[in-house]
Design a protein around this motif. Structure first.
Motif, short mmCIF file in Angstrom:
data_model
loop_
_atom_site.label_atom_id
_atom_site.label_comp_id
_atom_site.label_asym_id
_atom_site.label_seq_id
_atom_site.Cartn_x
_atom_site.Cartn_y
_atom_site.Cartn_z
N GLN A 7 0.83 -1.21 0.00
CA GLN A 7 0.00 0.00 0.00
C GLN A 7 0.86 1.26 0.00
N TRP A 8 1.99 1.20 0.76
CA TRP A 8 2.89 2.37 0.78
C TRP A 8 3.48 2.62 -0.59
N TRP A 9 3.91 1.56 -1.27
CA TRP A 9 4.50 1.72 -2.61
C TRP A 9 3.47 2.19 -3.62
N ARG A 10 2.23 1.76 -3.46
CA ARG A 10 1.19 2.23 -4.37
C ARG A 10 0.91 3.72 -4.19
N GLY A 11 1.13 4.22 -2.98
CA GLY A 11 0.89 5.63 -2.73
C GLY A 11 2.04 6.54 -3.12
N VAL A 12 3.19 5.95 -3.52
CA VAL A 12 4.36 6.76 -3.88
C VAL A 12 4.07 7.67 -5.07
N PRO A 13 3.49 7.18 -6.19
CA PRO A 13 3.22 8.10 -7.32
C PRO A 13 2.32 9.27 -6.92
N ARG A 14 1.31 9.02 -6.10
CA ARG A 14 0.42 10.10 -5.68
C ARG A 14 1.18 11.13 -4.84
N ARG A 15 2.03 10.64 -3.92
CA ARG A 15 2.79 11.57 -3.09
C ARG A 15 3.80 12.37 -3.92
N TRP A 20 5.34 17.38 -6.58
CA TRP A 20 5.63 18.11 -7.82
C TRP A 20 4.76 19.36 -7.93
N ARG A 21 3.49 19.26 -7.54
CA ARG A 21 2.60 20.41 -7.64
C ARG A 21 2.89 21.47 -6.58
N ARG A 22 3.33 21.04 -5.40
CA ARG A 22 3.41 21.96 -4.28
C ARG A 22 4.81 22.53 -4.03
N SER A 23 5.86 21.88 -4.54
CA SER A 23 7.22 22.29 -4.20
C SER A 23 7.96 22.76 -5.45
N LEU A 24 8.25 24.03 -5.50
CA LEU A 24 9.07 24.58 -6.59
C LEU A 24 10.49 24.06 -6.49
N GLN A 25 11.00 23.88 -5.28
CA GLN A 25 12.35 23.36 -5.10
C GLN A 25 12.46 21.95 -5.66
N PHE A 26 11.47 21.10 -5.40
CA PHE A 26 11.49 19.73 -5.92
C PHE A 26 11.44 19.74 -7.45
N ARG A 27 10.57 20.57 -8.03
CA ARG A 27 10.49 20.63 -9.49
C ARG A 27 11.80 21.10 -10.10
N THR A 28 12.43 22.11 -9.49
CA THR A 28 13.70 22.61 -10.01
C THR A 28 14.78 21.54 -9.95
N MET A 29 14.86 20.82 -8.83
CA MET A 29 15.85 19.75 -8.70
C MET A 29 15.63 18.65 -9.72
N VAL A 30 14.38 18.22 -9.86
CA VAL A 30 14.08 17.13 -10.80
C VAL A 30 14.38 17.55 -12.23
N LEU A 31 13.95 18.76 -12.61
CA LEU A 31 14.20 19.22 -13.98
C LEU A 31 15.70 19.38 -14.25
#
Length: 548
Positions: A7-15, A20-31
């Motif tokens: 169940q935890w692994w299934r929830g990883v994509p949603r988290r 991705w939507r809420r953190s500009l820092q995360f989006r910048t790092m990933v890009l």
């Protein structure tokens, strides 16, 4: 345990999507890391392909040159022999092959007589190294046989001990054995050292790329924190500012764009604070004005009311015209007094000085008293009042005076706009809340009108004259009374169908309401006004007194 892990692994994509939507820092790092990884992959692939091609070509050129020299040396040895018997000629051939082996450094050698050569009694026996067995292709043999002076090669996998194999090439050419005819000479070369070198270079590139990505990640994290730190501070400060903390400011350092942003934000906050302060002072002045005016008007209004009552009591002694004037004066004086009382009540709510006097109250009894007091008014408009109380937990800690005022306002509104159709008052409760709803089958309202129904002095149709009085503040005060009880007052309406007002109150002070015991939308939202009401089985119902 396993189910929780799944169940935890299934929830990883949603988290990750939420991050991705809420953190500009995360989006910048990933890009940054993603695009850098793609660039490193493309550059590394090109370098690996180029090194592999150049390394293979260099090795191929070397073995072709070595094979050509070895074949020439072997041909000179064979051409200079004067052996005339098979044994002697076999010895010369073996010596020439040993020379080839010494020159090339390869033990993978094959000497095969051309199939089309005529039989010769002195023709020496051929030779086939085990590593070349089944490796030489027919296509390579055809090319060698068809071109006596040519040199040809083929990429192969040279078998080793066990099931392993090494990459390599086979170089083929023709040599002539005096008295025996033409032979095919094949020499196999292992490229395993070159493959190991290439593998080392590739692994070095992979480790370098991983280190570079890690370094890029650290650099990006530092840069993002330096850039986004002030932006995040601005976001936190703006939230605090929105929550009403008008004293917060951003720290402004330097002269760059972020410092300019902080200075502009602080200027905006100061301007907003000053503007809100002005509006608050203006609101306080307005509230004090309304309260003071209302208080000041009470004394002369009381005098006017006493004089009006005296004139109204003696109206029978006046002429018809004067009597009508006295009636009008008395009616408007009463309305003026009601308006003044409502203005004083609104000013108390605006000033936050309202105090509730709670006591356990049965809402059914309270509603029944209001219905009885308004029976004559409803009868005069041709409306039938019906109270439906299914039963349950009816006692609630409320201020009876204010709730009675809400019910009177709702009933008066329903009688005013009910078009003479029946009016249904429903009361019900559950373990957390009590509720009442007032439904009329009158003209109803549009959605836009329903959104403004609790506004002060608002009318859906300004040209429509109130026929039973009212100050235009009744529903606004009712909404404030409901809010003071931590309750809700809601409206549902449909044009030419009717309107429902629903009041929901908590049974215990401070306890959440939860779900209201009564629905806001009626079960028959498109039904026309019923001609007769019947109570459902198992429900207590009570008509308004005197058969209303």
């Amino acid at each position: 345990m396993f189910a929780n892990v799944v169940q935890w692994w299934r929830g990883v994509p949603r988290r990750l999507a939420q991050l991705w939507r809420r953190s500009l820092q995360f989006r910048t790092m990933v890009l940054t890391l993603g695009l850098s990884g793609i660039a490193i992959l493309l550059i590394g692939g090109y370098i690996s392909f180029s090194v592999s091609s150049n390394l293979f070509q260099a090795q191929l050129d070397r073995v072709l040159a070595v094979s050509n020299n070895a074949a020439a040396d072997a041909q000179r040895v064979l051409s200079s022999t004067d052996a005339s018997d098979r044994g002697s000629l076999q010895g010369v051939v073996d010596g020439a092959l040993r020379g080839v082996q010494g020159t090339t450094g390869s033990s993978s050698i094959a000497l095969i007589r051309l199939p089309e050569e005529k039989y010769s009694a002195i023709a020496p026996q051929g030779r086939l190294a085990p590593s070349l067995s089944g490796v030489i292709s027919d296509d390579l043999r055809k090319k060698v046989a068809a071109n006596p002076d040519g040199q040809f090669w083929q990429s192969v996998a040279l078998p080793q001990a066990g099931s392993a194999s090494n990459p390599g090439v086979i170089v083929g050419s023709q040599i002539s054995v005096p008295g025996a005819g033409q032979y095919e000479l094949y020499v196999g070369y292992s490229f395993q050292p070159a493959a190991q070198t290439l593998q080392f270079i590739q692994w070095t590139g992979v480790l370098g790329a991983a280190g570079l990505l890690l370094l890029l990640g650290l650099v990006t994290l530092v840069v993002v924190r330096l850039v986004l730190g002030p932006i995040q501070a601005a976001a936190r400060t703006s939230r605090r500012l929105a929550d009403g903390n008008l004293e917060v400011r951003l720290h402004s350092r330097g002269e760059d764009e972020l410092a300019t942003l902080a200075a502009s934000f602080n200027d905006m906050a100061e301007s907003l604070q000053a503007r809100i302060k002005e509006l608050a002072e203006l609101s306080n002045m307005q509230q004090r004005f309304v309260s003071d005016v209302s208080h000041e008007l009470r004394t002369p209004l009381t005098t006017i009311r006493l004089a009006s009552d005296m004139l109204h009591g003696a109206r029978d002694t006046f002429s018809e015209q004067n009597s009508r004037t006295v009636e009008l004066l008395h009616t408007q004086t009463e309305r003026f007094q009601e308006l003044l009382a409502d203005l004083l009540e609104i000013s108390r709510y605006d000033a936050g000085s309202v105090e509730l006097f709670r006591e356990p109250t049965n809402l059914v009894n309270l509603v029944g008293d209001v219905i009885e007091s308004m029976h004559g008014l409803a009868l005069g408009r041709g409306s039938e009042l019906r109270l439906e109380a299914p039963g349950g937990y009816f006692d609630a800690s409320i201020d009876p005076r204010r709730i009675r005022r809400i019910v009177r306002n709702l009933l008066g509104n329903a009688i005013e706009h009910g078009e003479g159709n029946p009016i249904v008052i429903s009361v019900d409760s559950n373990e957390t809340a009590v509720a009442l709803s007032v439904r009329d089958y009158g003209m109803g309202m549009s959605q836009d009108d329903a959104a403004h129904v609790f506004d002060r002095f608002w009318r859906a149709d300004p040209s429509r004259v109130r026929t039973i009085g009212g100050t235009g503040l009744g529903l606004a005060i009712a909404l404030e009374d409901a809010a003071a009880h931590d309750g809700t007052l809601e409206v549902w309406s449909l044009e030419n169908v009717g309107t429902v007002f629903r009041l929901t109150l908590p049974r215990v002070v401070g306890q959440p309401i939860g779900e209201s015991p009564l629905p806001l939308m009626p079960t028959d939202p498109h039904a026309s006004a019923p001609g007769r009401f019947t109570s459902s089985e198992g429900t207590d119902s009570m008509e308004a007194p005197h058969g209303s």
